[in-house]
Scaffold this active site. Structure first.
Site, PDB file in Angstrom:
ATOM      1  N   CYS A  90     -14.362   3.348 -22.771  1.00  0.00           N
ATOM      2  CA  CYS A  90     -14.971   3.150 -21.557  1.00  0.00           C
ATOM      3  C   CYS A  90     -15.923   4.262 -21.110  1.00  0.00           C
ATOM      4  O   CYS A  90     -16.471   5.236 -21.971  1.00  0.00           O
ATOM      5  CB  CYS A  90     -13.946   3.417 -20.156  1.00  0.00           C
ATOM      6  SG  CYS A  90     -12.953   4.708 -20.206  1.00  0.00           S
ATOM      7  N   CYS A  96     -16.457   7.869  -7.078  1.00  0.00           N
ATOM      8  CA  CYS A  96     -17.821   7.846  -6.710  1.00  0.00           C
ATOM      9  C   CYS A  96     -18.712   8.101  -7.881  1.00  0.00           C
ATOM     10  O   CYS A  96     -19.692   7.574  -8.025  1.00  0.00           O
ATOM     11  CB  CYS A  96     -17.851   8.826  -5.522  1.00  0.00           C
ATOM     12  SG  CYS A  96     -19.597   9.138  -5.322  1.00  0.00           S
TER      13      CYS A  96
END
Ligand SMILES: [Zn+2]
Length: 486
Positions: free
Chosen positions: A442, A291
Site C-alpha cells: 500500500c 488526511c
C-alpha cells in the site's frame, strides 16, 4: 416520523428537541403537532392558518416548506426539521474573557487605526476588540488548518498565540499550508509560523512549542489559555487534546478535513458536549485513511480553518451563535453543507454521569487508538523493499497484492501486482495461492497490515508479508530499478 425542533423554538414544544409524531405526510404531522402543542401552533401558523414565513420545514436535507409538498408521503425513517429561517438575534452570551481583563486592556492610536474594521462592527466594537487583545489562544498544529487559524487570529488582533507542532516543513505541505513557503522547507513549522505572524502584528506575543503533545505535557501546554484550537491530523493527539480540554474545562474549537469534506464544532463550552461525547472511539487503524493518506483539495483547509478562526473570535467576544452542540459539515465538491446536532452523552467516560477518565496520564492513548500491537495478536511479518526487489529479480514464485485505491495506483504502479481492494479480500481469497508467499503493498505500509489481518480473520492460512513502509519506502529502488516497475 421524528420531528426535530430547533433550539429557538423548543420553548413552545415543552423543551423537546425530538418529537415522535404519527403520520406519513408533513400536513398530517403538522396537524398532530398543533393538537399536542397548542402554543407551538400559534408560533408556526398565523391567524389564517398559513405557515409563518420565518419557519422552514426540511425533510432530511431538502426544503419542503412550500405547502404543495405537504401531501407527499414519507417513510418512518425520514426526519422532519423545524427551523426558523433567520438565526440572527441570538441570545445574549457571555464572552469567555472577563470584564476585568477587558478593562485592563488599552489601545494606542496605531492600534485604533489598525483594528478599525472591527471597531466599526456594532457587535465587536472597542469592548470586543479589547477582549480579543486580552485573549490567550493555543493552536495545536501549524499545518493545513493551522495556517488560516493562526493567520486570521494574528490579523484579528489576538494578544497571545501559542503554537504547538512537532514537525518540519516538507515540500508537499506547500499545497495547502499557506503559512509556509519554499524557503521554509526543513525548518520547524512553528518557527516558520512565528516569522509570518510577527510581520502581521508586532505587538502579538507568540509562544512556540516544537513538540508533540503527550499525556505528560498536555496540561502544561494548555494551562492558563482561554481557548484551544485543534488543527491536528491524528486520532491519538485529538483524543489527548479533547480529554485534557474537557477535564480542565477549556473550550475547544475543533476542525477536521478529509479530501473534499470538512467539519467544525466547539466542544466543552459550558454544558456542551466533549470530543468523546461525539466520537466515543476512533476507527480501527488503516480503516479510514488519514488526511495525509487520503489527500485534501488545496483551498479546503482555508475554508474550514477560516470558520474555526471565526468561531474563536465569537467565543472571545461573546457574539452571535456558536457551533457548540452543533457540527457544521461542508462538502466542497458538491457545495453541500449542513449543521447537525451534537449532544452530550450521559455515558461519556470524561464528562458523563460516571466518568472513568479523570487524568490524561492514566489513559493509554496509543492503545486506545490501536497503535500498539496487542499481545494475543500475531505480529505481521514485514519484508524490506530491497528483499522484495531481489525476489522479483530471482523470479521467485510470489504473489504481490496491491490494496491501494485506483487513483493512487495511477501515480506509481507495480505491474506485477494483482489489485484487490481490502473490502474484497475475504471474498476473493481463493485467488491467492496458500503454497507461496503473498506480499501486500500500500502507500505507507499500514493498510497492508490491515489487509493481512483481514485475511487471517477470514481463515486464510498461507504465508503473508507486508511491504515495510509501503510504496513510499520502495520509491528509490523502484525508480532506479531497471525492470519495468513503473
Ligand atoms: Zn463527553
Amino acid at each position: 416520523m421524528n420531528v426535530y425542533v430547533a433550539a429557538t423554538l423548543r420553548g413552545f414544544f415543552e423543551r423537546n428537541e425530538v418529537i415522535n409524531i404519527e403520520g406519513n405526510t408533513i400536513g398530517r404531522v403538522l396537524d398532530r403537532l398543533r393538537d399536542e402543542y397548542p402554543d407551538a401552533g400559534k408560533v408556526l401558523f398565523d391567524d389564517n392558518g398559513n405557515l409563518r414565513r420565518f419557519i422552514k420545514i426540511y425533510v432530511n436535507d431538502d426544503n419542503f416548506t412550500d405547502q404543495k409538498h405537504w401531501d407527499r408521503e414519507f417513510g418512518e425513517t425520514d426526519e422532519i426539521y423545524l427551523i426558523p429561517a433567520i438565526a440572527g438575534g441570538a441570545a445574549k452570551r457571555d464572552s469567555i474573557i472577563s470584564d476585568e481583563r477587558r478593562k485592563e486592556t488599552a489601545f494606542d492610536d496605531k492600534e485604533i487605526e489598525k483594528w478599525g474594521n472591527h471597531l466599526l462592527l456594532r457587535e465587536i466594537g472597542v469592548k470586543g476588540q479589547k477582549r480579543i487583545k486580552a485573549s490567550r489562544v493555543v493552536i495545536f498544529g501549524a499545518g493545513a488548518l493551522g495556517s488560516p487559524v493562526i493567520q486570521y487570529l494574528a490579523a484579528a488582533g489576538a494578544g497571545t498565540i501559542k503554537i504547538v507542532d512537532p514537525k518540519e516543513v516538507k515540500p508537499a505541505d506547500l499545497q495547502n499550508q499557506v503559512l509556509h513557503t519554499e524557503r521554509d522547507i526543513g525548518r520547524p513549522r512553528v518557527a516558520s509560523a512565528k516569522d509570518k505572524i510577527r510581520n502581521i502584528n508586532r505587538k502579538l506575543e507568540v509562544i512556540t512549542e516544537n513538540t508533540d503533545p503527550d499525556a505528560g505535557n498536555i496540561e502544561d501546554l494548555i494551562d492558563g489559555f482561554d481557548v484551544v484550537v485543534d488543527c491536528t491530523d491524528n486520532y491519538r493527539t485529538r483524543y489527548l487534546i479533547g480529554d485534557a480540554c474537557a477535564i480542565t474545562g477549556i473550550p475547544l474549537v475543533f476542525g477536521a478535513l478529509y479530501q473534499y469534506e470538512g467539519m467544525v464544532t466547539i466542544f466543552n463550552y459550558e454544558d456542551g458536549p466533549c470530543y468523546r461525547c461525539q466520537f466515543p472511539e476512533p476507527p480501527a487503524p488503516g480503516l479510514v485513511p488519514t488526511c495525509a493518506e487520503g489527500g485534501t483539495i488545496s483551498p479546503l483547509p482555508g475554508i474550514i480553518g477560516s470558520i474555526m478562526a471565526n468561531e474563536v473570535l465569537k467565543l472571545i467576544t461573546g457574539i452571535g451563535a456558536i457551533l457548540s452542540g452543533r457540527m457544521l459539515v461542508i462538502d466542497s465538491l458538491y457545495l453541500h453543507s449542513r449543521i447537525v446536532r451534537v449532544e452530550r452523552d450521559d455515558e461519556c467516560p470524561v464528562c458523563g454521569k460516571d466518568p472513568t477518565i479523570y487524568e490524561v496520564e492514566d489513559f493509554d492513548y496509543e492503545d486506545f487508538c490501536g497503535l500498539k500491537e496487542s499481545d494475543d495478536e500475531v505480529p505481521v511479518e514485514g519484508i524490506a523493499a530491497e528483499e522484495l526487489a531481489k525476489r522479483i529479480d530471482n523470479g521467485d514464485p510470489i504473489t504481490i497484492i496491491d490494496v491501494r485505491e485506483p487513483h493512487e495506483r495511477a501515480i506509481n504502479r507495480f505491474p506485477d501486482a494483482k489489485v484487490i481492494p481490502i473490502g474484497q479480500l475475504a471474498r476473493r481469497q481463493k485467488e491467492l495461492d496458500p503454497d507461496i508467499d503473498t506480499i501486500f503493498i500500500c502507500k505507507e505500509g499500514k493498510r497492508s497490515i490491515l489487509a493481512i489481518n483481514t485475511l487471517r480473520e477470514a481463515g486464510y492460512k498461507g504465508p503473508m508479508y507486508n511491504l515495510k513502509g509501503g510504496i513510499e519506502a520502495a520509491k528509490d529502488i523502484v525508480l532506479s530499478h531497471e525492470g519495468a516497475w513503473l
